[in-house]
Design a protein around this motif. Sequence first.
Motif, mmCIF file in Angstrom:
data_model
loop_
_atom_site.group_PDB
_atom_site.id
_atom_site.type_symbol
_atom_site.label_atom_id
_atom_site.label_comp_id
_atom_site.label_asym_id
_atom_site.label_seq_id
_atom_site.Cartn_x
_atom_site.Cartn_y
_atom_site.Cartn_z
ATOM 1 N N ARG A 318 0.837 -1.212 0.000
ATOM 2 C CA ARG A 318 0.000 0.000 0.000
ATOM 3 C C ARG A 318 0.867 1.255 0.000
ATOM 4 N N ARG A 319 1.948 1.231 0.746
ATOM 5 C CA ARG A 319 2.837 2.405 0.790
ATOM 6 C C ARG A 319 3.435 2.669 -0.591
ATOM 7 N N ALA A 320 3.854 1.594 -1.274
ATOM 8 C CA ALA A 320 4.419 1.751 -2.616
ATOM 9 C C ALA A 320 3.380 2.282 -3.594
ATOM 10 N N ALA A 321 2.147 1.763 -3.473
ATOM 11 C CA ALA A 321 1.079 2.210 -4.377
ATOM 12 C C ALA A 321 0.738 3.685 -4.120
ATOM 13 N N LEU A 322 0.709 4.086 -2.852
ATOM 14 C CA LEU A 322 0.420 5.476 -2.536
ATOM 15 C C LEU A 322 1.522 6.408 -3.039
ATOM 16 N N ALA A 323 2.765 5.956 -2.922
ATOM 17 C CA ALA A 323 3.888 6.770 -3.413
ATOM 18 C C ALA A 323 3.823 6.923 -4.918
ATOM 19 N N GLU A 324 3.470 5.850 -5.621
ATOM 20 C CA GLU A 324 3.368 5.901 -7.078
ATOM 21 C C GLU A 324 2.240 6.833 -7.512
ATOM 22 N N ARG A 325 1.124 6.762 -6.791
ATOM 23 C CA ARG A 325 -0.004 7.637 -7.123
ATOM 24 C C ARG A 325 0.371 9.098 -6.891
ATOM 25 N N SER A 326 1.121 9.352 -5.818
ATOM 26 C CA SER A 326 1.537 10.721 -5.524
ATOM 27 C C SER A 326 2.420 11.292 -6.618
ATOM 28 N N VAL A 327 3.311 10.430 -7.156
ATOM 29 C CA VAL A 327 4.188 10.870 -8.249
ATOM 30 C C VAL A 327 3.379 11.187 -9.487
ATOM 31 N N LEU A 328 2.414 10.314 -9.799
ATOM 32 C CA LEU A 328 1.617 10.511 -10.994
ATOM 33 C C LEU A 328 0.746 11.764 -10.902
ATOM 34 N N GLU A 329 0.325 12.101 -9.672
ATOM 35 C CA GLU A 329 -0.556 13.255 -9.503
ATOM 36 C C GLU A 329 0.222 14.553 -9.382
ATOM 37 N N SER A 330 1.541 14.469 -9.188
ATOM 38 C CA SER A 330 2.338 15.698 -9.005
ATOM 39 C C SER A 330 2.687 16.337 -10.345
#
Length: 330
Positions: A318-330
């Motif tokens: 979940r932490r990895a998925a949240l980090a990836e989503r944060s990158v994509l949304e930035s």
Amino acid sequence: MLSGAQPPRHPSSNPNAGGDEVSLSVVGIDVGGTKTHIRAIDSSDSTSEIVVPSAEWRRGSLFSDDDNFVRLSATVRSLGSVTRDTVIVAGVHGCDTDEQIMLAEARLGSLLDAEVTVVNDALLLHHATTIRPTIEMIVGTGAVISGTTAAGTRVTVDGYGWPLGDKGSSHDLVSAALRATLAAADRGEVDQDSLFSAMLGAFRARGAAELAEQASSGASGAAWGRHASIVFDQAAAGSPAAAAIIDRAALALAEGAAHVIRRGAIGRTVVAGGGVIVNQPSYEAAVRAHLERILPGVDLLVVRTPPVQGAVQWAGERRAALAERSVLES
């Protein structure tokens, strides 16, 4: 729960324990009927863990005392600093409905101010292996069997707790042994099987009336369940009554898995965990034999690693998925 080797009760394998408080990256929590196991990985990639009796922080049932969540949160914080970047996955015995899960998530999330996911503790077994999909079976102080349909709907059998449910659990085995002993006493046959005298001895009773009184005084799933090893020991020593109790309990567990599958859960592997089935090879063999007969082609895999590891792995994902989503949304 039948206990094997346990991790340390207080801090841990973290080399920073006792020094400056570290930030926790991921936290896995396994709340069982008897014990609570918390394992964390901090920002330096060090692991720490703690195991405490669930009764140390839980008063009554999970939701009967709102301060239960306060005490559980404090136990998590004893391993390090929880921040908004911390990802927590908790498998919680007693969280069986969507409403209960949402309530527990909201309460823990508010208290810890972190990303919290709460599931029933059986689901941790799913993440403790690489097999997908699975049927999950917990057999410890309590017992529950669950699975997921192709549409993503959770299906659960039993897990109703002491004294009404948890077929095949430690307290269910002892309950059956107590009833068998009392029935034997009524027939005048208490000396006909070693299980009966063993149960009298375990509860320090001289006869049936005392046994009933002693067993009923302070009765609970945990109180009865701690005597489950007697049933297995007596079966190994040749007790027909103990062997029959174990076989009936194993059949109930196998039938529970069949009910889950017939209700639409997918998976050809039953992933089992919990102190009773992990620590009793004869019980594992009996469950496997009944599964092979009732559900041909369905395998049984007993997970030897603590279920909390499934929570840690899930939190990491979940932490990895949240980090990836944060990158994509930035």
